[in-house]
Enzyme design. Sequence first.
Site, PDB file in Angstrom:
ATOM      1  N   VAL A  63     -19.443  -4.636 -55.342  1.00  0.00           N
ATOM      2  CA  VAL A  63     -20.793  -4.343 -55.127  1.00  0.00           C
ATOM      3  C   VAL A  63     -21.467  -4.043 -56.286  1.00  0.00           C
ATOM      4  CG1 VAL A  63     -20.841  -4.128 -52.736  1.00  0.00           C
ATOM      5  CG2 VAL A  63     -20.234  -2.176 -54.137  1.00  0.00           C
ATOM      6  N   TYR A 154     -20.661  12.286 -55.917  1.00  0.00           N
ATOM      7  CA  TYR A 154     -20.664  11.470 -54.631  1.00  0.00           C
ATOM      8  C   TYR A 154     -21.657  12.042 -53.890  1.00  0.00           C
ATOM      9  CZ  TYR A 154     -18.899  10.156 -49.930  1.00  0.00           C
ATOM     10  OH  TYR A 154     -18.823   9.644 -48.935  1.00  0.00           O
ATOM     11  N   LYS A 158     -25.046   9.962 -52.725  1.00  0.00           N
ATOM     12  CA  LYS A 158     -25.655   9.688 -51.113  1.00  0.00           C
ATOM     13  C   LYS A 158     -26.835  10.084 -50.805  1.00  0.00           C
ATOM     14  CE  LYS A 158     -21.642   7.499 -49.838  1.00  0.00           C
ATOM     15  NZ  LYS A 158     -21.681   6.170 -49.296  1.00  0.00           N
TER      16      LYS A 158
HETATM   17  N1  LIG Z   1     -14.694   8.437 -44.288  1.00  0.00           N
HETATM   18  C1  LIG Z   1     -15.452   9.775 -44.069  1.00  0.00           C
HETATM   19  O1  LIG Z   1     -15.259  10.759 -43.805  1.00  0.00           O
HETATM   20  C2  LIG Z   1     -16.962   9.437 -44.642  1.00  0.00           C
HETATM   21  C3  LIG Z   1     -17.651  10.381 -44.565  1.00  0.00           C
HETATM   22  C4  LIG Z   1     -19.302  10.079 -45.129  1.00  0.00           C
HETATM   23  C5  LIG Z   1     -19.377   8.757 -45.480  1.00  0.00           C
HETATM   24  N2  LIG Z   1     -18.550   7.883 -45.660  1.00  0.00           N
HETATM   25  C6  LIG Z   1     -18.782   6.573 -46.441  1.00  0.00           C
HETATM   26  O2  LIG Z   1     -18.544   5.532 -45.399  1.00  0.00           O
HETATM   27  C7  LIG Z   1     -18.319   4.362 -45.954  1.00  0.00           C
HETATM   28  C8  LIG Z   1     -16.882   3.766 -45.752  1.00  0.00           C
HETATM   29  O3  LIG Z   1     -16.105   4.624 -46.113  1.00  0.00           O
HETATM   30  P1  LIG Z   1     -14.529   4.477 -45.456  1.00  0.00           P
HETATM   31  O4  LIG Z   1     -14.019   6.103 -44.958  1.00  0.00           O
HETATM   32  O5  LIG Z   1     -14.416   3.448 -44.639  1.00  0.00           O
HETATM   33  O6  LIG Z   1     -13.626   4.389 -46.864  1.00  0.00           O
HETATM   34  P2  LIG Z   1     -12.380   3.442 -46.967  1.00  0.00           P
HETATM   35  O7  LIG Z   1     -12.200   3.935 -48.470  1.00  0.00           O
HETATM   36  O8  LIG Z   1     -11.510   3.495 -46.158  1.00  0.00           O
HETATM   37  O9  LIG Z   1     -13.281   1.926 -47.326  1.00  0.00           O
HETATM   38  C9  LIG Z   1     -13.879   1.551 -48.448  1.00  0.00           C
HETATM   39  C10 LIG Z   1     -13.986   0.131 -48.463  1.00  0.00           C
HETATM   40  O10 LIG Z   1     -14.976  -0.082 -49.720  1.00  0.00           O
HETATM   41  C11 LIG Z   1     -14.357  -0.959 -50.546  1.00  0.00           C
HETATM   42  N3  LIG Z   1     -14.874  -0.907 -51.876  1.00  0.00           N
HETATM   43  C12 LIG Z   1     -14.661   0.061 -52.578  1.00  0.00           C
HETATM   44  N4  LIG Z   1     -15.313  -0.081 -53.956  1.00  0.00           N
HETATM   45  C13 LIG Z   1     -15.846  -1.359 -53.937  1.00  0.00           C
HETATM   46  C14 LIG Z   1     -16.806  -2.164 -54.448  1.00  0.00           C
HETATM   47  N5  LIG Z   1     -16.905  -1.793 -55.976  1.00  0.00           N
HETATM   48  N6  LIG Z   1     -17.120  -3.355 -54.095  1.00  0.00           N
HETATM   49  C15 LIG Z   1     -16.721  -3.756 -52.813  1.00  0.00           C
HETATM   50  N7  LIG Z   1     -16.146  -3.170 -51.861  1.00  0.00           N
HETATM   51  C16 LIG Z   1     -15.493  -1.715 -52.385  1.00  0.00           C
HETATM   52  C17 LIG Z   1     -12.877  -0.631 -50.646  1.00  0.00           C
HETATM   53  O11 LIG Z   1     -11.963  -1.540 -50.875  1.00  0.00           O
HETATM   54  C18 LIG Z   1     -12.583  -0.303 -48.901  1.00  0.00           C
HETATM   55  O12 LIG Z   1     -12.396  -1.608 -48.144  1.00  0.00           O
HETATM   56  C19 LIG Z   1     -18.406   4.803 -47.539  1.00  0.00           C
HETATM   57  O13 LIG Z   1     -19.633   4.470 -48.083  1.00  0.00           O
HETATM   58  C20 LIG Z   1     -18.362   6.290 -47.375  1.00  0.00           C
HETATM   59  O14 LIG Z   1     -18.624   7.119 -48.778  1.00  0.00           O
HETATM   60  C21 LIG Z   1     -17.043   8.092 -45.198  1.00  0.00           C
END
Ligand SMILES: NC(=O)c1ccc[n+]([C@@H]2O[C@H](COP(=O)([O-])OP(=O)(O)OC[C@H]3O[C@@H](n4cnc5c(N)ncnc54)[C@H](O)[C@@H]3O)[C@@H](O)[C@H]2O)c1
Length: 247
Positions: A63, A154, A158
Amino acid sequence: MRFADQVVLVTGAARGIGFATARRFAAEGARVVLADVSADCVQARDKLLAEGFAQVIAVQGSVSDQGDVERMFEEAVSAFGGIDVLVNNAGITRDALFHKMTEEQWDLVMNVNLKSMFFTIQAALKQMLPKGKGAIVNVASITGQMGNVGQSNYAASKAGVQALTRNLCLEYAGKGIRVNAVAPGFTFSEMTRAIPEPIIEQMVKKIPMKRGAEPREIASAILFLASEDASFVNGQTLAVNGGMYLY
Ligand SMILES: NC(=O)c1ccc[n+]([C@@H]2O[C@H](COP(=O)([O-])OP(=O)(O)OC[C@H]3O[C@@H](n4cnc5c(N)ncnc54)[C@H](O)[C@@H]3O)[C@@H](O)[C@H]2O)c1
């Protein structure tokens, strides 16, 4: 079937919150594009095909690369004819105390978490503006709202997602397009798997519900915001955090 025949593109859909979201959209009738930098998006697509969801494709690409994003949208449009819903879920962390943070760590997180939305949302608007409708859901974070030691890059990315969400509401609400965000709290996924157990225990103690979220609980909020159930919700960030941060 809230999304019957709608085309939904989910970034970061190979696993975690993105995969749970893609699966829920498919279960509610959508044709789904799973976009991810990891080749695992192909396995993710195959899992959904095996579950009987026939209208799903995978596109590998980053992305943070405009050329890749253009290809994601071209493949979506050529497979399904357009885009009705965009979920900007892809995100990464590169943690360090600020005085030790490298420019590379700063730039990587900014590019994947925030600048990416410049590319994806411009590409989505090309599809949505002529139709006069569309829904965009951006994934922010509790860290962008309350901060977290070691995550200044981060948190800034966000918080930027929330500001972008509000601004795009102002610019496109009159064109039939809703732009909202979800701010998850601690969620069990690959992103949080590396956190040592004692730290997770401390974190969970601070959550009024005394547990972390499952990815499907974040997916539910994303689907709500993308659906007609949220037809008058625009420019908002919905906190899905078990009561950890109240404001
Ligand atoms: N897990 C948490 O506690 C949490 C809390 C708040 C926000 N988030 C947000 O939720 C979203 C999903 O997180 P998650 O916990 O499922 O994480 P995760 O690491 O399990 O999944 C993230 C996915 O994004 C993909 N990704 C990474 N870089 C990319 C790029 N350059 N282009 C395309 N895809 C890419 C990865 O390959 C992975 O499949 C993220 O934006 C994260 O910041 C997560």
